[in-house]
Design a protein around this motif. Structure first.
Motif, mmCIF file in Angstrom:
data_model
loop_
_atom_site.group_PDB
_atom_site.id
_atom_site.type_symbol
_atom_site.label_atom_id
_atom_site.label_comp_id
_atom_site.label_asym_id
_atom_site.label_seq_id
_atom_site.Cartn_x
_atom_site.Cartn_y
_atom_site.Cartn_z
ATOM 1 N N TYR A 108 7.076 2.160 7.602
ATOM 2 C CA TYR A 108 6.178 1.525 6.633
ATOM 3 C C TYR A 108 5.563 0.261 7.216
ATOM 4 N N ALA A 109 6.355 -0.490 7.989
ATOM 5 C CA ALA A 109 5.823 -1.703 8.622
ATOM 6 C C ALA A 109 4.681 -1.366 9.570
ATOM 7 N N ASN A 110 4.853 -0.301 10.349
ATOM 8 C CA ASN A 110 3.782 0.106 11.262
ATOM 9 C C ASN A 110 2.508 0.432 10.494
ATOM 10 N N HIS A 111 2.664 1.096 9.350
ATOM 11 C CA HIS A 111 1.507 1.450 8.523
ATOM 12 C C HIS A 111 0.865 0.203 7.926
ATOM 13 N N GLN A 171 1.910 9.053 -10.836
ATOM 14 C CA GLN A 171 2.925 8.187 -10.228
ATOM 15 C C GLN A 171 2.819 8.115 -8.704
ATOM 16 N N HIS A 172 1.723 8.603 -8.146
ATOM 17 C CA HIS A 172 1.481 8.479 -6.698
ATOM 18 C C HIS A 172 1.316 7.001 -6.360
ATOM 19 N N PRO A 173 2.116 6.444 -5.425
ATOM 20 C CA PRO A 173 1.952 5.028 -5.077
ATOM 21 C C PRO A 173 0.534 4.719 -4.618
ATOM 22 N N PRO A 174 -0.032 3.584 -5.040
ATOM 23 C CA PRO A 174 0.562 2.572 -5.906
ATOM 24 C C PRO A 174 0.148 2.709 -7.381
ATOM 25 N N HIS A 175 -0.131 3.919 -7.864
ATOM 26 C CA HIS A 175 -0.420 4.092 -9.286
ATOM 27 C C HIS A 175 0.786 3.644 -10.109
ATOM 28 N N ASP A 176 0.514 3.020 -11.217
ATOM 29 C CA ASP A 176 1.573 2.474 -12.070
ATOM 30 C C ASP A 176 2.461 3.603 -12.596
ATOM 31 N N VAL A 177 3.772 3.489 -12.346
ATOM 32 C CA VAL A 177 4.684 4.531 -12.831
ATOM 33 C C VAL A 177 4.765 4.560 -14.355
ATOM 34 N N VAL A 178 4.364 3.474 -14.999
ATOM 35 C CA VAL A 178 4.381 3.445 -16.466
ATOM 36 C C VAL A 178 3.433 4.505 -17.035
ATOM 37 N N ALA A 179 2.305 4.738 -16.367
ATOM 38 C CA ALA A 179 1.374 5.767 -16.835
ATOM 39 C C ALA A 179 2.031 7.139 -16.800
ATOM 40 N N GLY A 180 2.784 7.426 -15.728
ATOM 41 C CA GLY A 180 3.500 8.691 -15.650
ATOM 42 C C GLY A 180 4.586 8.790 -16.691
ATOM 43 N N PRO A 239 0.800 -1.215 0.000
ATOM 44 C CA PRO A 239 0.000 0.000 0.000
ATOM 45 C C PRO A 239 0.841 1.277 0.000
ATOM 46 N N ASP A 240 0.138 2.387 -0.185
ATOM 47 C CA ASP A 240 0.732 3.711 -0.211
ATOM 48 C C ASP A 240 1.408 4.014 1.126
ATOM 49 N N PRO A 241 2.686 4.442 1.120
ATOM 50 C CA PRO A 241 3.349 4.799 2.377
ATOM 51 C C PRO A 241 2.743 6.039 3.019
ATOM 52 N N GLN A 242 3.187 6.308 4.238
ATOM 53 C CA GLN A 242 2.747 7.501 4.960
ATOM 54 C C GLN A 242 3.629 8.701 4.607
ATOM 55 N N GLU A 243 3.029 9.897 4.601
ATOM 56 C CA GLU A 243 3.761 11.080 4.147
ATOM 57 C C GLU A 243 3.479 12.310 5.000
ATOM 58 N N THR A 244 2.733 12.144 6.100
ATOM 59 C CA THR A 244 2.467 13.299 6.955
ATOM 60 C C THR A 244 3.741 13.694 7.702
ATOM 61 N N PHE A 245 3.707 14.878 8.280
ATOM 62 C CA PHE A 245 4.878 15.454 8.941
ATOM 63 C C PHE A 245 5.452 14.521 10.008
ATOM 64 N N SER A 246 4.609 13.958 10.855
ATOM 65 C CA SER A 246 5.110 13.098 11.934
ATOM 66 C C SER A 246 5.705 11.804 11.388
ATOM 67 N N ASN A 247 5.095 11.243 10.349
ATOM 68 C CA ASN A 247 5.631 10.019 9.758
ATOM 69 C C ASN A 247 6.959 10.266 9.057
ATOM 70 N N HIS A 303 8.460 13.200 -1.469
ATOM 71 C CA HIS A 303 8.949 11.824 -1.617
ATOM 72 C C HIS A 303 7.883 10.774 -1.356
ATOM 73 N N GLY A 304 6.792 11.154 -0.693
ATOM 74 C CA GLY A 304 5.686 10.223 -0.504
ATOM 75 C C GLY A 304 5.986 9.031 0.376
ATOM 76 N N GLY A 305 7.013 9.107 1.214
ATOM 77 C CA GLY A 305 7.342 7.992 2.093
ATOM 78 C C GLY A 305 8.305 6.990 1.512
ATOM 79 N N THR A 306 8.717 7.143 0.240
ATOM 80 C CA THR A 306 9.648 6.196 -0.366
ATOM 81 C C THR A 306 11.081 6.512 0.044
ATOM 82 N N TYR A 307 11.915 5.507 0.091
ATOM 83 C CA TYR A 307 13.264 5.599 0.663
ATOM 84 C C TYR A 307 14.188 6.515 -0.126
ATOM 85 N N ASP A 308 14.968 7.293 0.624
ATOM 86 C CA ASP A 308 16.102 8.028 0.068
ATOM 87 C C ASP A 308 17.200 8.001 1.115
#
Length: 492
Positions: free
Chosen positions: A120-123, A282-291, A86-94, A320-325
């Motif tokens: 992400y595991a908690n979510h 490209q917002h997870p989990p929308h297919d990045v191919v569409a973007g 599922p879509d990761p968390q992206e709020t300020f606290s997360n 970043h939408g919660g994705t790793y960097d």
């Protein structure tokens, strides 16, 4: 003196919720060729700051209590073009947890960028959609947050980045969600807001923006959106843009392609993807191919336009939408205004958000360029506004007053060529088809914000409206049943 005299048209496209590592981390993979041809400024490091195989995150929360780490290393590529789901968390606290783990934010973080998998595991555990875990570690799904895309999975943006310029030091403006970051893109401030808000209200974001500035100065600006049914987010966010009807400055993406073909481009153009119907944001989990296909259409339109040799195309992502960097965002960001000092949740906007991909495309750019800020201040979204200010020679008393914009570096030094390139690189299309979206799914945060903002604009109760919409199909029906006003009211 105005900068970029060779440019008459600046075009910005902003996609959704992907970190730099998620999209471009393996672009110049160690041990592979070709390598970047130049690094800007020339004094900066001669190494692309992408992913390396040893990068990891702990999977067990007890790691932060001093116990031995169970770790997962970054993958070579994502298992699916719809990851993470599922879509990761992206709020300020997360995001704070993703960047600092359980400790308070500081410039000397103990666990920099090591909280992504546990967060992400908690979510995932809370939503009970995939896997289950405990203090010893999560189930199988959370490792998806460590699955970036390979260049082969993203051939369009990868080819544009290697054939033109990519920044490995461009940060979003707020370590949080879409609305704060898009507000910084357009206004240089989020008016003190750090999250979209549970029920976003545009009047909380009612600030002067770059479109107001350009309008006052008689400069041409246009916003193109890749949907007819859902109003543009850019217009919904700012009540001072509600007086503009469809066709004034707001148009469909098909009109952009026509305007490119005729060479009738505005001085400043902002492009929006579709966020809901056949989403290509490209917002997870929308297919990045569409973007990717959306970017390909933009590339084709701009590069084949009579205005190509006078254009600068900027591709970036709101957050970043919660994705790793792996790069820890720096402190030292300028607080934009009094409303932000402090803003919501006590945040003083003194640190930047997570790195996001940013690619500059123009025949005046040398292929294989990797660029960073030429000053001590890194790039963030306000660099777009600083570049527009200096390019259009906007007087100080007419420009937005954000201190973040005043401190931001511009993109002037990226266009290094004395003569425009005559070669036109081949940009390949993705080889796979777009995976369909399940319309029975609950709307995501940005879709709910579109519903809420449109309800406010139409004089409806936003909380009641959102609560009555359970699925994405319900959301589509809502917009079809409540079309945008040609001349919407300004509210009170």
């Amino acid at each position: 003196m105005a900068i970029l005299p060779q440019i008459k048209h600046v075009i910005v496209v902003m996609l959704e919720n992907r970190s730099f590592d998620n999209i471009c981390g393996w672009l110049y993979k160690p041990g592979t060729t070709p390598l970047p041809s130049q690094f800007l400024p020339p004094s900066s490091a001669k190494e692309y700051d992408g992913l390396k195989s040893p990068y990891f995150n702990p999977v067990n929360p007890l790691y932060f209590k001093g116990q031995s780490a169970k770790t997962v290393r970054v993958f070579d590529q994502a298992a699916s073009t719809t990851d993470p789901d599922p879509d990761p968390q992206e709020t300020f606290s997360n995001v704070t947890y993703q960047l600092f783990g359980p400790e308070a934010p500081s410039a000397n973080a103990t666990w920099p960028n090591l909280g992504f998998v546990v967060n992400y595991a908690n979510h995932v555990n809370a939503t009970s959609r995939n896997g289950h875990g405990d203090e010893d570690g999560p189930g199988p799904a959370p490792v998806k947050i460590m699955e970036p895309f390979s260049p082969a999975q993203l051939p369009v943006i990868s080819a544009l980045a290697t054939n033109f310029a990519v920044s490995d030091r461009y940060f979003c403006s707020v370590p949080s969600q879409t609305w704060p970051n898009r507000s910084f893109v357009h206004a240089g401030t989020s008016n003190g807001n750090v999250n979209n808000g549970h029920i976003p209200n545009p009047f909380d974001w009612d600030v002067r923006n770059i479109f107001n500035v350009l309008q006052d100065l008689g400069m041409d600006w246009r916003v193109y959106s890749d949907t007819d049914v859902v109003p543009p987010l850019t217009r919904l966010m700012f009540p001072n843009l509600w007086t503009y009807g469809n066709g004034d400055h707001f148009h469909h993406f098909d009109t952009f392609k026509q305007d490119c073909a005729s060479g009738n481009l505005a001085q400043y153009t902002f492009l929006e993807p579709s966020f809901l119907i056949n989403p290509n944001d490209q917002h997870p989990p929308h297919d990045v191919v569409a973007g990717e296909k959306f970017l390909f259409d933009i590339w084709q339109a701009v590069s084949q336009s009579p205005a190509w040799f006078e254009s600068l195309l900027i591709i970036t992502y709101d957050e970043h939408g919660g994705t790793y960097d792996h790069v820890h965002p720096p402190f030292g960001a300028a607080c934009p205004d009094a409303k932000s000092n402090p803003g919501k949740e006590g945040f003083t906007f003194d640190r930047f958000g997570v790195r996001v991909p940013t690619v500059l495309v123009s025949p005046w750019i040398q292929a294989g360029t990797v660029f960073r800020s030429p000053t001590a201040i890194p790039y963030d979204h306000t660099s777009l506004l600083a570049t527009l200010r200096d390019w259009l020679a906007i007087p100080k008393d007419k420009m937005l007053t954000s201190a973040r914009i005043a401190a931001a570096p511009t993109f002037e030094h990226v266009l290094t060529l004395q003569h425009a390139r005559t070669d036109l690189p081949t940009i390949p299309l993705p080889a796979t088809e777009v995976k369909p979206i399940d319309s029975s799914e609950e709307p995501n945060s940005i879709q709910k914000s579109l519903i809420s903002a449109h309800a406010v604009q139409q004089g409806k109760d936003p909380a009641a409206t959102v609560s009555n919409i359970q699925t994405r199909q319900d959301a589509i029906h809502f917009f079809k049943s409540n079309p945008p006003f040609t001349r919407p009211p300004t509210g009170d």
